[in-house]
Design a protein around this motif. Structure first.
Motif, PDB file in Angstrom:
ATOM      1  N   LYS A 185      21.019 -72.407 -46.542  1.00  0.00           N
ATOM      2  CA  LYS A 185      19.649 -72.116 -46.118  1.00  0.00           C
ATOM      3  C   LYS A 185      19.240 -70.706 -46.554  1.00  0.00           C
ATOM      4  O   LYS A 185      18.155 -70.496 -47.102  1.00  0.00           O
ATOM      5  N   SER A 189      16.441 -69.319 -49.521  1.00  0.00           N
ATOM      6  CA  SER A 189      15.184 -68.744 -49.048  1.00  0.00           C
ATOM      7  C   SER A 189      15.141 -67.221 -48.995  1.00  0.00           C
ATOM      8  O   SER A 189      14.057 -66.650 -48.879  1.00  0.00           O
ATOM      9  N   LYS A 192      12.618 -65.093 -50.966  1.00  0.00           N
ATOM     10  CA  LYS A 192      11.186 -65.240 -50.666  1.00  0.00           C
ATOM     11  C   LYS A 192      10.654 -64.084 -49.845  1.00  0.00           C
ATOM     12  O   LYS A 192       9.454 -63.811 -49.849  1.00  0.00           O
ATOM     13  N   ASN A 285      14.500 -63.265 -42.294  1.00  0.00           N
ATOM     14  CA  ASN A 285      15.603 -64.205 -42.513  1.00  0.00           C
ATOM     15  C   ASN A 285      16.170 -64.725 -41.196  1.00  0.00           C
ATOM     16  O   ASN A 285      16.615 -65.877 -41.119  1.00  0.00           O
ATOM     17  N   ALA A 288      13.850 -67.461 -40.137  1.00  0.00           N
ATOM     18  CA  ALA A 288      14.058 -68.661 -40.945  1.00  0.00           C
ATOM     19  C   ALA A 288      15.322 -69.397 -40.521  1.00  0.00           C
ATOM     20  O   ALA A 288      15.356 -70.630 -40.491  1.00  0.00           O
ATOM     21  N   LYS A 293      11.714 -72.089 -41.256  1.00  0.00           N
ATOM     22  CA  LYS A 293      11.141 -71.329 -42.368  1.00  0.00           C
ATOM     23  C   LYS A 293       9.695 -70.927 -42.105  1.00  0.00           C
ATOM     24  O   LYS A 293       9.254 -69.862 -42.542  1.00  0.00           O
TER      25      LYS A 293
END
Length: 482
Positions: A185, A189, A192, A285, A288, A293
């Motif tokens: 995960k 991500s 981003k 993070n 998320a 997310k």
């Protein structure tokens, strides 16, 4: 901390003896009559369903040994298996990703619910330092609070090191799979949420940048991995700094905290603990990982609507309402790997040892004042409503100055209500009394008007004389003399 002297604990010894005798009777009964096993129960009747019989306990351990599923097991065993599985997946996140699970279970089960002054630290427990004993007891207490089934089955595990070892292996397996999910995960991500630096020489990479091209292979990820104390050196010549890091001419260990653990513009070289872990990038993070997310960009957790059908986000599944040091440090532990160029999971990265890194972060929370301040910030950001101070990119959130529109409306209405209450009103009498009173008031007013007009005619000359003489009512004597 030095180990206190213990003389041998009657409560602990008695409990062990009782458990052993009870289990021996259970084994004997089961051997004599397999069709009528004797159930072993603990004192709390609410835990009876989680305790089960000794035969079910043996079946549970066998199912755990398969590590995959509980297919074909009895319903009661399946239910307990699922509870242990969920607890195993929570364990690295809520307790520690570097936990010695077997030792934690051994110490915790042996000393559970026994006062510290009655601990008997001999035999298997004699090999641990006292500080380790305290740590394992604390971890076990947190684990059993999350997994009450182990408390219900406490007597079944006592004096059974093989059973404890089987459970530890099972929990580590499930915890490892949970960590793998989290690593994937974060890896997918974490790019981003990179902060925008506004520098032409350090451009953020694409979100799907290959893992082997991260770390010091890339200027943006290399900058975040650089110890914060050396970031100014990095900024002077990013390309050269990354080159030296790749060549091994610059090495970093876990005692120096990386840039990604700090806000972009807040660092105190004299006290590196200031603002440490208050990082908007780490926060994004964290959201998320634990809240979904969507939460990373909006600050609001994902709903459980049909549009988001499936496994709920972690904090909702665990009903978490408070951020703990363990959740923060675990996220930082996983996030660092997401930024490195290592293709496959390894908690170590050159001289940077993952276990030491995690433990160093946890050591920060031994300072009470720092802990209170840091956790207040995290809980405000994660669970506060309209109280977030920083956007995911690190910029401050801009909000209104002064009262809101709703507050202004309430103020104006309150002012009007107070003004109305200050005006006399004829509301204390009945309707007929109010009509009669109004008529009397009109008659009195008419009489006063007639009398006043008569007075004005009789005194008009006096008023003119007083006006010409420039005197006042108090100057009658002076006017007469003049």
């Amino acid at each position: 901390m030095s180990r206190p002297e213990h003389q041998g604990s009657p409560p602990q010894a008695a409990r062990r003896s009782a458990a052993a005798n009870s289990n021996d009777r259970e084994l004997s009964s089961s051997a004599e009559n397999d069709n009528e096993p004797t159930n072993l129960r603990v004192s709390d009747p609410q835990e009876d369903d989680d305790t089960g019989s000794y035969d079910e306990f043996i079946e549970l351990l066998a199912v755990m040994g398969r590590h995959k599923h509980a297919k074909g097991a009895s319903p009661n065993v399946v239910a307990r298996y699922e509870k242990y599985k969920d607890a195993g997946r929570w364990l690295p996140r809520g307790i520690s990703p570097v936990c010695d699970v077997k030792s934690m279970l051994t110490v915790g089960i042996t000393l559970f619910d026994i006062p510290e002054e009655d601990w008997e630290l001999t035999g298997e427990l004699g090999k641990y330092e006292y500080d380790e004993i305290l740590k394992f007891v604390k971890q076990y207490n947190a684990f059993q609070a999350m997994c009450p089934v182990i408390t219900a089955q406490l007597a079944l595990f006592e004096n059974k090191p093989d059973a404890i070892a089987d459970l530890a292996e099972f929990l580590e397996s499930k915890g490892g799979k949970a960590r793998t999910d989290d690593v994937q995960k974060v890896k997918d991500s974490c790019l981003k949420y990179l902060p925008e630096l506004g520098r032409s020489d350090i451009q953020n990479p694409p979100d799907n940048l290959a893992k082997e091209l991260r770390g010091f292979e890339n200027l943006a990820t290399g900058r975040l991995l650089t110890p914060r104390s050396m970031r100014d050196v990095f900024d002077d010549n990013p390309t050269q700094f990354c080159l030296k890091a790749r060549l091994g001419e610059r090495a970093f260990d876990a005692d120096d905290f990386a840039t990604f653990l700090y806000p972009e513009h807040h660092y105190d070289a004299g006290d590196p603990s200031e603002h440490l872990l208050m990082s908007p990038y780490l926060l994004a993070n964290f959201r998320a990982m634990y809240q979904g997310k969507k939460s990373a960009s909006t600050g609001q957790g994902e709903s459980s609507s049909k549009a988001n059908a499936g496994r709920p986000v972690l904090f909702k599944m665990w009903k978490v309402q408070t951020v703990t040091p363990e959740y923060i440090c675990y996220c930082a532990f996983i996030l660092r790997f997401g930024l490195t160029s290592q293709r496959f999971w390894d908690e170590n990265d050159g001289e940077h040892i993952g276990k030491q890194f995690y433990n160093n972060l946890m050591l920060l929370f031994e300072d009470e004042a720092w802990t209170k301040k840091t956790l207040a910030w995290w809980n405000k950001e994660i669970f506060g409503k309209m109280t977030h101070e920083l956007a995911p990119n690190g910029n401050p959130v801009q909000r209104r100055n002064g009262p809101s529109m709703l507050e202004l409306i309430k103020i104006r209405r309150l002012e009007r209500a107070r003004a109305a209450s200050a005006t006399p009103a004829l509301t204390s009498r009945g309707p007929s009394e109010q009509i009669e009173g109004a008529a009397d008031a009109r008659d009195d007013e008419a009489q006063e008007t007639t009398a006043h007009e008569g007075d004005q005619g009789s005194h008009s000359g006096e008023e003119e004389d007083e006006g010409e003489g420039g005197g006042s009512g108090d100057g009658d004597g002076d006017g007469g003399a003049h």
